[in-house]
Enzyme design. Structure first.
Site, PDB file in Angstrom:
ATOM      1  N   CYS A 128      13.932  27.031  80.914  1.00 26.52           N
ATOM      2  CA  CYS A 128      12.856  26.035  80.776  1.00 26.52           C
ATOM      3  C   CYS A 128      13.013  25.245  79.469  1.00 26.52           C
ATOM      4  O   CYS A 128      12.945  25.810  78.375  1.00 26.52           O
ATOM      5  CB  CYS A 128      11.499  26.740  80.820  1.00 26.52           C
ATOM      6  SG  CYS A 128      10.099  25.667  80.418  1.00 26.52           S
ATOM      7  N   CYS A 137       9.881  25.317  77.246  1.00 28.42           N
ATOM      8  CA  CYS A 137       9.759  26.607  76.556  1.00 28.42           C
ATOM      9  C   CYS A 137      10.602  26.633  75.289  1.00 28.42           C
ATOM     10  O   CYS A 137      10.165  27.134  74.243  1.00 28.42           O
ATOM     11  CB  CYS A 137      10.182  27.744  77.485  1.00 28.42           C
ATOM     12  SG  CYS A 137       9.212  27.876  79.007  1.00 28.42           S
TER      13      CYS A 137
END
Length: 425
Positions: free
Chosen positions: A48, A51
């Site tokens: 991600c 993230c």
């Protein structure tokens, strides 16, 4: 040792120290944590991008909370590895941020910024209702918070309702309590106990006959009367059930017309609070990307629009908005239904939105890397065509086998019938 190596050593040491304030959590977390522990947790996935962008901010948050002596522990968990923990917290997207406090889970839906997350941690990690015991504390709280809810009075059923509302809405705003003598003398309350919201340089008292349920009133009043709105705030406003009047303006270097629209919306919000505050939020939004996705087309800047986040609908003015009267007529038309709601979340609109989102996603890809774009679209399409061909071929073969079986079984049935006739004779 060279200065460069010294700098690298110091940098590595700092990174290790900062990382020590954020604990990596796995599926054993729920069994090993203390019953009274308070945890701020980020669920992430290794692939991600968002993230990864949040990771340095997350370590800053862990370091700052530790240095302030906060009771909040900071952790992170790889949701793709610790599947059981992610399932327990019902993680559906990344990064997911939540707080666990005495077995109660609080989800964070605000901006992924250091300031926003720290405010959430301090708000939810502290007392549910903070007591203001002096005028000095009251003034300090007023200086720190743009919107402040205060329960005034002794223990009562109203205080029970106030505490219940705080349990659910603490993720959005602070809750305070105070005695009457703590409030400034300029604050006039018709009776006690009372719940008061201080905002926009004024205060407003809850009235059950006029305002309905206390929790719903707090949820509606937790925003300023007029404010600059981002996508996170707009989403939160939609959860209150109100419509949102937006002045859409440029992100930078506002033109004269943009300034006029902002001033017009702010004036209408301030001068007509009693008439429209129950139905509308008011504000301005920089840039039109988010609203373009809602209306499935390019929006003109500057412009005015009313959005209904509960059903993805929107209302556009029928003419030019030159005066305050024009804007008031527009709002009245939205409320009485004379101005048609466009968009929505019907099946037809959902299909249109999928097509629009696909177009918006793929257009830059084809313009920047046409060959890769063709491969990205063509490869799954080719697989789908081959799959359909194989399915049709298998069905065709099965049909031929069934026909052959019927042809072979016909003589057998004929012989059985002849034998049966002979036996009967």
């Amino acid at each position: 040792m060279s200065p460069r190596r010294n700098s690298l050593s110091v940098l590595l040491l700092l990174m290790v120290c900062v990382s020590a304030f954020v604990e990596e959590l796995d599926d054993s977390f729920l069994e090993t944590r203390g019953a009274d522990d308070i945890w701020l947790i980020k669920f992430y996935a290794p692939w991600c991008t968002f993230c990864k962008q949040l990771d340095p901010v997350w370590h800053q948050i862990g370091s700052e909370l530790r240095s302030l002596g906060s009771p909040v522990n900071v952790g992170k968990s790889d949701a793709t590895a610790s599947v059981g923990l992610a399932k327990e917290f019902q993680v559906r997207g990344y990064p997911a941020i939540l707080m666990l406090k005495k077995d109660v889970k609080y989800n964070y839906s605000g901006p992924r910024t250091r300031e926003g997350i720290l405010d959430f941690a301090n708000r939810v990690g502290g007392p549910l209702v903070r007591s203001l015991s002096s005028l000095q504390l009251f003034q300090h709280a007023m200086d720190r918070h743009d919107v402040m809810f205060v329960y005034v009075g002794a223990t009562s059923p109203l205080k029970g309702n106030y505490t219940s509302a705080a349990e659910e809405l603490i993720i959005h705003t602070y809750f305070f309590s105070a005695s009457r003598d703590v409030l400034p003398k300029a604050v006039s309350l018709p009776s006690l106990p009372a719940v008061v919201v201080f905002k926009d340089g004024s205060y407003f008292t809850f009235n059950v006959e006029r305002d309905g349920e206390l929790k719903s009133w707090i949820n509606r009043e937790r925003f300023l009367n007029y404010m600059n709105i981002d996508s996170y705030t707009l989403y939160a406003m939609g959860e209150t059930g109100k419509l949102v009047l937006l002045a859409l303006v440029e992100a930078n270097s506002l033109c004269k017309e943009s300034l006029r629209y902002k001033s017009l919306v702010e004036k209408v919000a301030a001068d007509n609070r009693e008439t429209y505050s129950r139905h509308f939020h008011f504000g301005s939004m920089a840039g039109g990307d988010y609203i373009s996705g809602l209306v499935m087309g390019e929006v003109t800047l500057p412009s005015l629009i009313v959005v209904n986040l509960s059903n993805d609908g929107y209302f556009l003015p029928l003419g030019a908005m030159e005066t305050e009267r024009h804007l008031l007529d527009f709002l009245d038309g939205v409320l009485d239904g004379s101005i048609e709601c466009q968009g929505g979340n019907s099946v037809h609109q959902r299909v249109r939105r999928v097509i629009y989102d696909t177009k918006v996603t793929l257009t830059p890809l084809f313009s920047q890397a046409p060959l890769f774009g063709c491969f990205l679209v063509g490869f799954p399409l080719a697989i789908a065509i081959v799959f359909c061909y194989l399915c049709c071929k298998v069905r065709s073969n099965v049909s031929e086998d069934d026909d052959d079986g019927d042809a072979l079984s016909a003589p057998s049935l004929q012989r059985r019938k002849i034998l049966s006739d002979k036996k009967s004779d």
